[in-house]
Design a protein around this motif. Sequence first.
Motif, mmCIF file in Angstrom:
data_model
loop_
_atom_site.group_PDB
_atom_site.id
_atom_site.type_symbol
_atom_site.label_atom_id
_atom_site.label_comp_id
_atom_site.label_asym_id
_atom_site.label_seq_id
_atom_site.Cartn_x
_atom_site.Cartn_y
_atom_site.Cartn_z
ATOM 1 N N ASN A 158 53.081 8.850 47.394
ATOM 2 C CA ASN A 158 52.397 10.003 47.838
ATOM 3 C C ASN A 158 52.243 10.594 46.402
ATOM 4 O OD1 ASN A 158 51.474 12.394 48.481
ATOM 5 N ND2 ASN A 158 53.348 13.314 49.428
ATOM 6 N N PRO A 159 50.789 10.468 45.831
ATOM 7 C CA PRO A 159 50.631 10.983 44.543
ATOM 8 C C PRO A 159 50.509 12.315 44.320
ATOM 9 C CG PRO A 159 48.696 9.918 45.406
ATOM 10 C CD PRO A 159 49.695 9.587 46.397
ATOM 11 N N THR A 160 50.585 13.158 45.646
ATOM 12 C CA THR A 160 50.216 14.657 45.521
ATOM 13 C C THR A 160 51.486 15.371 44.989
ATOM 14 O OG1 THR A 160 50.729 14.680 47.860
ATOM 15 C CG2 THR A 160 48.619 14.526 47.241
ATOM 16 N N SER A 161 52.604 14.694 44.907
ATOM 17 C CA SER A 161 53.882 15.265 44.493
ATOM 18 C C SER A 161 54.022 14.724 43.097
ATOM 19 C CB SER A 161 55.035 15.383 45.512
ATOM 20 O OG SER A 161 55.335 14.191 45.607
ATOM 21 N N GLY A 162 54.753 15.115 42.162
ATOM 22 C CA GLY A 162 55.150 14.520 40.914
ATOM 23 C C GLY A 162 55.720 15.232 39.879
ATOM 24 N N PHE A 163 55.649 14.838 38.545
ATOM 25 C CA PHE A 163 56.383 15.526 37.789
ATOM 26 C C PHE A 163 55.300 16.031 36.463
ATOM 27 C CE2 PHE A 163 59.374 12.744 39.441
ATOM 28 C CZ PHE A 163 60.246 13.533 39.834
ATOM 29 N N PHE A 164 55.463 17.160 36.035
ATOM 30 C CA PHE A 164 54.587 17.678 34.789
ATOM 31 C C PHE A 164 55.508 17.436 33.496
ATOM 32 C CE2 PHE A 164 53.671 21.131 31.728
ATOM 33 C CZ PHE A 164 52.546 20.694 31.495
ATOM 34 N N LEU A 165 55.097 16.610 32.485
ATOM 35 C CA LEU A 165 55.825 16.359 31.428
ATOM 36 C C LEU A 165 54.845 16.641 30.078
ATOM 37 C CD1 LEU A 165 57.198 12.798 32.252
ATOM 38 C CD2 LEU A 165 58.441 15.180 32.600
ATOM 39 N N MET A 166 55.401 16.984 29.092
ATOM 40 C CA MET A 166 54.889 17.197 27.644
ATOM 41 C C MET A 166 55.635 16.228 26.837
ATOM 42 S SD MET A 166 54.546 21.326 27.678
ATOM 43 C CE MET A 166 55.998 21.837 28.735
ATOM 44 N N MET A 167 54.756 15.365 26.308
ATOM 45 C CA MET A 167 55.393 14.180 25.517
ATOM 46 C C MET A 167 54.598 14.004 24.159
ATOM 47 S SD MET A 167 55.525 11.232 28.546
ATOM 48 C CE MET A 167 56.683 10.314 27.559
ATOM 49 N N GLU A 168 55.235 13.499 23.288
ATOM 50 C CA GLU A 168 54.700 12.973 22.027
ATOM 51 C C GLU A 168 53.562 12.317 22.029
ATOM 52 O OE1 GLU A 168 57.226 12.051 18.371
ATOM 53 O OE2 GLU A 168 58.814 12.754 19.779
ATOM 54 N N ARG A 169 52.431 12.450 21.592
ATOM 55 C CA ARG A 169 51.109 11.810 21.587
ATOM 56 C C ARG A 169 51.487 9.851 21.060
ATOM 57 N NH1 ARG A 169 45.778 12.296 22.421
ATOM 58 N NH2 ARG A 169 45.984 14.597 22.293
ATOM 59 N N SER A 170 52.180 9.999 20.487
ATOM 60 C CA SER A 170 52.392 8.620 19.906
ATOM 61 C C SER A 170 53.236 7.761 20.891
ATOM 62 C CB SER A 170 53.521 8.493 18.517
ATOM 63 O OG SER A 170 54.560 9.131 18.603
ATOM 64 N N LYS A 171 53.834 8.421 22.035
ATOM 65 C CA LYS A 171 54.381 7.583 23.004
ATOM 66 C C LYS A 171 53.782 7.285 24.211
ATOM 67 C CE LYS A 171 58.950 9.110 21.616
ATOM 68 N NZ LYS A 171 60.206 9.939 22.088
#
Length: 195
Positions: A158-171
């Motif tokens: 179910n892709p309507t739920s999930g997680f919001f992340l902030m990640m280094e662009r290099s990763k």
Amino acid sequence: MRKYFLTGLLILVPLAITAWVLSMVIGTLDQSLMFVPQRWQPRTLIGFDIPGIGAILTLAIVFVTGLLTNNLVGKYIVRIGERLLKRIPVVSSLYGSVKQVSDTLFSSSGNAFRQAVLIPYPHADSWTIAFLTGIPGGDVKNHLVGEYVSVYVPTTPNPTSGFFLMMERSKVVELNMTVDAALKYIVSMGVVAPE
């Protein structure tokens, strides 16, 4: 016999699930008829309910609203209504948040989910597909050292739920894959691999 049974399941299960989802959506939209006066409802006029009439009515209302507000007078009326809503204490924060998210998701010029990416998640030795949603803003960016991007990691199936992340662009690895193909891959739990 087992082969024929599995073949039958492969044909019927997707059809049954599709019919079930459509039935739920149409049933939910049919509930919009409760806002129509009783004397104008199909049960009163012709003696029985017409399945899907609420869905047609809802789609017609959405279309007519879009049509009427897509000109100068309609846009002016919408601006006045939004100013009024922004003056109501609780409504202003709720409406403002929902409006901002819907503008981002439904706008043809928006950048939500425009790029499928591969990220290390939930730890460095495993990877998952996510969607690039932008860059961190506000006070958050003042506390992040380096270049970061915002990503949305949908859950499976179910892709309507999930997680919001902030990640280094290099990763973050940008994929040469459309958002639709990535969503199919996620919803199918990896069974329907992109070409």
